[in-house]
Design a protein around this motif. Structure first.
Motif, PDB file in Angstrom:
ATOM      1  N   VAL A  63       4.816  -5.768  -6.403  1.00 36.56           N
ATOM      2  CA  VAL A  63       5.890  -4.812  -5.765  1.00 36.56           C
ATOM      3  C   VAL A  63       7.240  -5.600  -6.250  1.00 36.56           C
ATOM      4  CG1 VAL A  63       4.561  -3.802  -3.975  1.00 36.56           C
ATOM      5  CG2 VAL A  63       5.751  -5.949  -3.502  1.00 36.56           C
ATOM      6  N   ARG A 111       8.515   4.704 -10.558  1.00 38.51           N
ATOM      7  CA  ARG A 111       8.729   3.321  -9.711  1.00 38.51           C
ATOM      8  C   ARG A 111       9.862   2.504 -10.305  1.00 38.51           C
ATOM      9  NH1 ARG A 111       2.150   1.476  -9.312  1.00 38.51           N
ATOM     10  NH2 ARG A 111       1.735   3.251  -7.931  1.00 38.51           N
ATOM     11  N   ASP A 166       0.742  -1.189   0.181  1.00 34.02           N
ATOM     12  CA  ASP A 166      -0.218   0.036  -0.059  1.00 34.02           C
ATOM     13  C   ASP A 166       0.813   1.151  -0.024  1.00 34.02           C
ATOM     14  OD1 ASP A 166      -2.387  -1.725  -0.009  1.00 34.02           O
ATOM     15  OD2 ASP A 166      -2.495  -1.379   2.110  1.00 34.02           O
ATOM     16  N   ALA A 196       3.757   6.497 -10.734  1.00 27.81           N
ATOM     17  CA  ALA A 196       4.179   5.226 -11.434  1.00 27.81           C
ATOM     18  C   ALA A 196       5.319   5.524 -12.222  1.00 27.81           C
ATOM     19  CB  ALA A 196       2.991   5.160 -12.559  1.00 27.81           C
ATOM     20  N   TRP A 227       3.785   1.519  -1.282  1.00 27.17           N
ATOM     21  CA  TRP A 227       4.714   1.410  -2.468  1.00 27.17           C
ATOM     22  C   TRP A 227       3.490   2.112  -3.638  1.00 27.17           C
ATOM     23  CZ3 TRP A 227       8.836   0.460  -4.942  1.00 27.17           C
ATOM     24  CH2 TRP A 227       8.962   0.265  -6.501  1.00 27.17           C
ATOM     25  N   ASP A 228       2.272   1.625  -3.414  1.00 27.32           N
ATOM     26  CA  ASP A 228       1.200   2.236  -4.541  1.00 27.32           C
ATOM     27  C   ASP A 228       1.368   3.665  -4.290  1.00 27.32           C
ATOM     28  OD1 ASP A 228       0.690  -0.162  -5.468  1.00 27.32           O
ATOM     29  OD2 ASP A 228      -1.128  -0.421  -3.986  1.00 27.32           O
ATOM     30  N   ARG A 229       1.852   4.463  -3.247  1.00 27.58           N
ATOM     31  CA  ARG A 229       1.730   5.936  -3.259  1.00 27.58           C
ATOM     32  C   ARG A 229       3.013   6.625  -4.239  1.00 27.58           C
ATOM     33  NH1 ARG A 229      -0.079   7.830   2.516  1.00 27.58           N
ATOM     34  NH2 ARG A 229       1.368   9.582   2.083  1.00 27.58           N
TER      35      ARG A 229
END
Length: 489
Positions: A409, A384, A374, A381, A376-378
């Motif tokens: 991830v 990443r 969760d 894109a 990481w999703d912040r």
């Protein structure tokens, strides 16, 4: 020494029933919680096969890889090998009771006592280096007793082979060798030392362990660094708890049995060296600051030695003695299984975790990895492909690696134990960093504490409350930062 008396028949059918029940129970419960933190690390190490790792030789990680490849990448699949090791240990311990003259009743008693002892329950349920060690120590004890009883020096070859395999699993077996060696010099039979078969046995051990020794030497013996760090960190606590835990780890109910076993061995000129080996081992471990459970595989052999006198004591007693012993056995078995196996719902584990923290370390890893995902999703894109997840210890890194594909991830990095050898990230990975269980300090810039780990229960394990940070990036290139992030314990 040199007696070649006939031994009682091996109670194969009765011991086989004990082993079958043990295997069925362990298999039925093996998937009830989840992977243990050490198992997650073994899986990661097994995916990177080598002749050694910072904190362990290769056998247990390779067994983890083999078991999951054959039986499935699940806790149940992984633990098939632990169940097999536990079952083999029960058989060997029954053979030890036979070697000491125990008949069917003594052999079955030794098998049941081992299968239900707290230590054996734990290491037969989940895969650890101790799962392998327990079997190998039992084999060394069996071969040594056969050597002492018969005087046949060829048994040194079997002892050497077991010790060599043990060194490819955990170097603690060398402390057992030291304890038995000192005891032989003190109490005999010294004649077994005056044979070239001893040198041959040492040669077998060295040949078997050679690849592991070469790897450790090429890497400056990191196993010794890890052992020294554990002693410094936990040595005082281990020394305080050492004696009390000897009364607990097998089972308080079995204390009279292993005491009787020590007495029985001391009365036998051919076996008394094994009896002295236990206190010698304990003294060495106390000096070194070793953990209390390090001595328990030898204590299991003392319990096997006590099986025959205990069986005779029960047979001579009346109904009241047998009923009392039966009640004690049931209570001991219930305590061992509740504390050592995942019998309770995870929500009710609080009191159990207070007695056996390893139960709590099998719960919550998917929730842990989901929390990290969760965060990481912040990360935008676009950033990443330069971003990194960095975990504070091998359990955290192993959990993220185990579930990374499912959660979308990347495979994490860590400076802990052998994970440090599997890094660092490329210097081009200069983007955001998700930090798990690590204080950013001056090593990372623009850090925000996003959340902490919560597995949803009102009891804690080692990861509950762990901080998860999101940082802009490393303060220096990873190649320069990496030596400061490495941790051996």
């Amino acid at each position: 020494m040199g007696e070649t008396r006939d031994l009682p028949p091996f109670a194969a059918r009765a011991v086989g029933v004990v082993v079958a029940v043990q295997a069925v129970v362990l298999t039925a419960l093996s998937g009830r919680y989840g992977f243990h933190r050490d198992e997650l690390y073994f899986l990661a190490a097994g995916d990177r096969p080598d002749w050694g790792y910072v904190d362990q030789p290769p056998i247990t990680p390779l067994l983890a890889r083999l078991s999951t490849a054959v039986f499935g990448d699940t806790p149940t699949g992984l633990r098939v090998v632990a169940t097999l090791l536990g079952a083999a240990t029960v058989v060997v311990v029954a053979l030890v009771a036979r070697e000491l003259g125990g008949g069917r009743d003594a052999q079955v008693f030794a098998a049941v006592a081992t299968a239900l002892s707290a230590y054996a329950v734990v290491v037969s349920h989940m895969l650890t280096t101790n799962s392998v060690d327990m079997l190998l120590w039992a084999l060394v004890g069996l071969f040594a007793l056969r050597l002492f009883r018969t005087g046949d020096g060829r048994w040194w070859l079997a002892v050497g082979a077991a010790v060599g395999v043990g060194m490819a699993n955990k170097w603690l077996i060398l402390v057992l060798v030291l304890a038995i060696g000192v005891s032989l010099l003190v109490l005999g039979p010294r004649s077994v030392l005056r044979t070239w078969w001893l040198a041959a046995g040492v040669g077998v051990a060295l040949v078997v362990a050679a690849p592991v020794l070469v790897w450790q030497a090429a890497h400056d013996f990191p196993l010794l660094t890890v052992a020294s760090g554990i002693s410094q960190d936990d040595g005082a606590e281990s020394r305080i708890l050492f004696v009390p835990m000897q009364l607990v780890y097998v089972s308080p109910v079995l204390v009279p049995v292993w005491v009787a076993g020590i007495v029985r061995l001391f009365r036998d000129p051919d076996a008394r060296a094994l009896a002295l080996a236990y206190p010698v081992l304990c003294v060495v471990l106390l000096v070194l600051g070793g953990k209390p459970y390090y001595s328990i595989p030898l204590l299991v052999l003392m319990t096997a030695a006590g099986a025959e006198p205990t069986s005779r004591w029960l047979a001579r007693g009346g109904r009241g003695r047998r009923v009392g012993a039966g009640v004690a056995a049931v209570v001991g078995a219930l305590v061992s299984t509740v504390v050592g196996l995942p019998l309770l719902p995870a929500a009710a584990l609080g009191p159990v975790v207070a007695m056996n923290a390893e139960q709590g370390e099998q719960v919550g890893w998917h929730e842990f990895a989901t929390t990290v995902a969760d965060v990481w999703d912040r990360i935008p894109a676009a950033d990443r492909d330069r971003a990194v997840i960095f975990a504070g210890n091998f359990g955290e890194a192993g959990a993220i690696e185990r579930f990374h594909a499912e959660l979308g991830v990347p495979v994490p990095y860590s400076g802990h134990m052998s994970y440090a050898d599997w890094g660092p990230p490329a210097d081009s990975m200069s983007g955001p960093v998700v930090l798990v269980g690590v204080d950013p300090g001056r090593d990372f810039t623009g850090c925000e504490r996003v959340t902490e780990i919560d597995i949803g229960y009102d009891w804690d394990n080692d990861e509950v409350g762990t901080d998860v940070w999101l940082c802009d990036g490393p303060a220096r290139p990873w190649s320069r930062l990496w030596p400061d992030l490495r941790r051996y314990y």
